[in-house]
Design an enzyme around this catalytic site. Sequence first.
Site, mmCIF file in Angstrom:
data_model
loop_
_atom_site.group_PDB
_atom_site.id
_atom_site.type_symbol
_atom_site.label_atom_id
_atom_site.label_comp_id
_atom_site.label_asym_id
_atom_site.label_seq_id
_atom_site.Cartn_x
_atom_site.Cartn_y
_atom_site.Cartn_z
ATOM 1 N N CYS A 170 -24.310 -2.536 -151.162
ATOM 2 C CA CYS A 170 -24.858 -3.099 -149.921
ATOM 3 C C CYS A 170 -26.366 -2.911 -149.867
ATOM 4 O O CYS A 170 -26.873 -1.784 -149.952
ATOM 5 C CB CYS A 170 -24.208 -2.442 -148.711
ATOM 6 S SG CYS A 170 -24.838 -3.081 -147.138
ATOM 7 N N ARG A 219 -28.443 -1.280 -145.840
ATOM 8 C CA ARG A 219 -28.036 0.031 -145.336
ATOM 9 C C ARG A 219 -29.067 0.730 -144.461
ATOM 10 O O ARG A 219 -28.829 1.837 -143.986
ATOM 11 C CB ARG A 219 -27.713 0.951 -146.522
ATOM 12 C CG ARG A 219 -26.408 0.629 -147.197
ATOM 13 C CD ARG A 219 -26.179 1.542 -148.383
ATOM 14 N NE ARG A 219 -26.593 0.945 -149.638
ATOM 15 C CZ ARG A 219 -26.696 1.605 -150.775
ATOM 16 N NH1 ARG A 219 -26.463 2.912 -150.803
ATOM 17 N NH2 ARG A 219 -27.059 0.977 -151.885
ATOM 18 N N TRP A 252 -24.408 -7.960 -140.735
ATOM 19 C CA TRP A 252 -24.715 -9.369 -140.522
ATOM 20 C C TRP A 252 -25.011 -9.995 -141.871
ATOM 21 O O TRP A 252 -25.191 -9.308 -142.874
ATOM 22 C CB TRP A 252 -25.890 -9.552 -139.571
ATOM 23 C CG TRP A 252 -27.099 -8.721 -139.897
ATOM 24 C CD1 TRP A 252 -27.961 -8.864 -140.944
ATOM 25 C CD2 TRP A 252 -27.578 -7.588 -139.157
ATOM 26 N NE1 TRP A 252 -28.945 -7.908 -140.926
ATOM 27 C CE2 TRP A 252 -28.734 -7.104 -139.825
ATOM 28 C CE3 TRP A 252 -27.147 -6.942 -137.985
ATOM 29 C CZ2 TRP A 252 -29.455 -6.013 -139.360
ATOM 30 C CZ3 TRP A 252 -27.872 -5.852 -137.539
ATOM 31 C CH2 TRP A 252 -29.005 -5.400 -138.217
ATOM 32 N N GLU A 302 -25.937 -14.943 -149.169
ATOM 33 C CA GLU A 302 -24.485 -14.816 -149.260
ATOM 34 C C GLU A 302 -23.813 -16.147 -148.951
ATOM 35 O O GLU A 302 -22.780 -16.486 -149.546
ATOM 36 C CB GLU A 302 -23.987 -13.748 -148.283
ATOM 37 C CG GLU A 302 -24.449 -12.338 -148.583
ATOM 38 C CD GLU A 302 -23.943 -11.360 -147.534
ATOM 39 O OE1 GLU A 302 -22.770 -10.940 -147.641
ATOM 40 O OE2 GLU A 302 -24.695 -11.032 -146.599
#
Length: 378
Positions: free
Chosen positions: A72, A75, A245, A250
């Site tokens: 991720c 973070r 979010w 993506e």
Amino acid sequence: MEILQQRSTTAQVWEAAEEFIRLFHRENADSGDPRARLAAVRAELAETGSYVHTPEELVHGARVAWRNSNRCIGRLYWNSLRVRDRRGLTDADDIAAECFDHLREATNGGRVRPTITVFAPDAPGRPGPLIWSEQLIRYAGYGDHPSITVGDARNAPLTEALLQLGWSGGAGTPFDLLPLVVQGVDDKPRWFDTPADAVLEVPIHHPDGDGWADWGLRWHAVPAISNMCLEIGGIHYPAAPFNGWYMGTEIGARNLADTDRYNLLPAVARRLGLDTSSDRSLWKDRALVELNRAVLHSFDRAGVTIADHHTESRRFLSHMEREEGKGREVGADWSWIVPPISGSATPVFHRTYEDRSSSTSYVHHPGAQERARGRDLV
């Protein structure tokens, strides 16, 4: 019911529990001396083979698991994660209803809030509930081959399995909402229609106003992962959907562009009048940028939270600097941290990372990916 995890011995659970409890007390100055809590956990383990996290431990554990998520990039805000404690729920109907409430709360009118809902953990001799769906929101894929699939080709096997189970299907558009598949404790998996009021969708338009509206493109606002297990100090929560979010890539560089998803780059290139006769024209690259421009523009126009990959890359390095300043090493998987477009134009590209593991984390247990495809659902 399938037992997902490798069976842990009491000694292994204790080792992970001790590590987490000491971490919790170290990072929460008002929690006092950990010795009394460790003694209570050890006694509970000896009696029952497990132990119960306090509400405060659950909140901190879920946040630390996000902090430890090597894949991720977002973070920086790990400590703002909202934790919905629903550990008392084991029935599929209740879990599905809470998942839809999770979406409503996380959507927050477009100002997306990082949120996790934690359901009952695995217990000795009794696995916890499962959410088969990969995300709380997924679009149907009608067909079994990318060249003929209407909708999201990734979800074609799950769509077919749901149709065989009695789902009547959607309207046959590329963006029909799939039902949510939930398996309660001591129950078989069941599907639940996704309420329209739980899903905020963003119509995709291009900022240059070139008529993309007639395509009917859209995407949902909240990326809520639902088939990963939350592990905190030796305790496994197999149903714990969570969301941050979106980062624009993506959607624009993966969901809508990948050849095994919506495969839109050829259509975008044709709309832009690009020469697609040779890869050397870089038509894919140009189409990819324009598709990502459209995604960011559309979310901004709709007032829905989204990050761009340049800003999020800088934020990730700020996260690393902040964590290292607190004496905490940050793990990362380079192949996931570097954005799928313009990688070398972002600062996260030009360094290496260590892919660290932790006993407090989000993980895919064996079988999770197969269940998300609908295998053995029928």
